[in-house]
Design a protein around this motif. Sequence first.
Motif: not given
Length: 200
Positions: A25-52
């Motif tokens: 999902a991260l790689m696809t987001a980077g491919a479609r939107y670029g690293l900078r635009a995808a950074l909020p998504f990256v942060a959400g993915v990283a912190l989402g693991k804490q919910l588990v």
Amino acid sequence: MSVAVASFAVFAASQVGTPGPANMALMTAGARYGLRAALPFVAGVALGKQLVIWPIGFGLMELSARAPWVFETLKYASAAYICWLAWRIAHTRIDRAAGVGQAPGFLAGLVVHPLNPKAWAMIVGGFTAFVAPGTPALEATATIAAVLLACQLVLHPLWTLAGDWTARTLAGTALEPYMMWTLATLTVASVLFVLFGGGT
């Protein structure tokens, strides 16, 4: 120490760094939107693991022993959702010049790991294999959470950057469909491995 931190860090890095639904999902987001635009998504993915991590650390494993069917159902429902996402990835084409809408945000990233069977298996494996019996729940959970977050903060942006770089190289070429189908295939393969391979 009650948690084998060094050993768990090696395990965590190997799990976080290898292909899986979240990294695809991260790689696809980077491919479609670029690293900078995808950074909020990256942060959400990283912190989402804490919910588990935190619910597992404070007793969810006991519940799983009492009602295993609930977790089996959730596992297969999550796998079905991720396979559906993989189907969408396979049929996505990158055309940044034409505009592809807004990049997924923090909240979209936050739900990735709670729906990721690999994340659940990884975290349960961490608690069962690297935490000594009798370790206080707060100490064990905080240590597991910190090590995994550190690995994610390093490795998740790298996966997103890899997607960005791959898109710059392959977007609009005859190889682009093969790249998207490869990402989708790796996503499904990682889910099937967790479901049927007995690994983490």
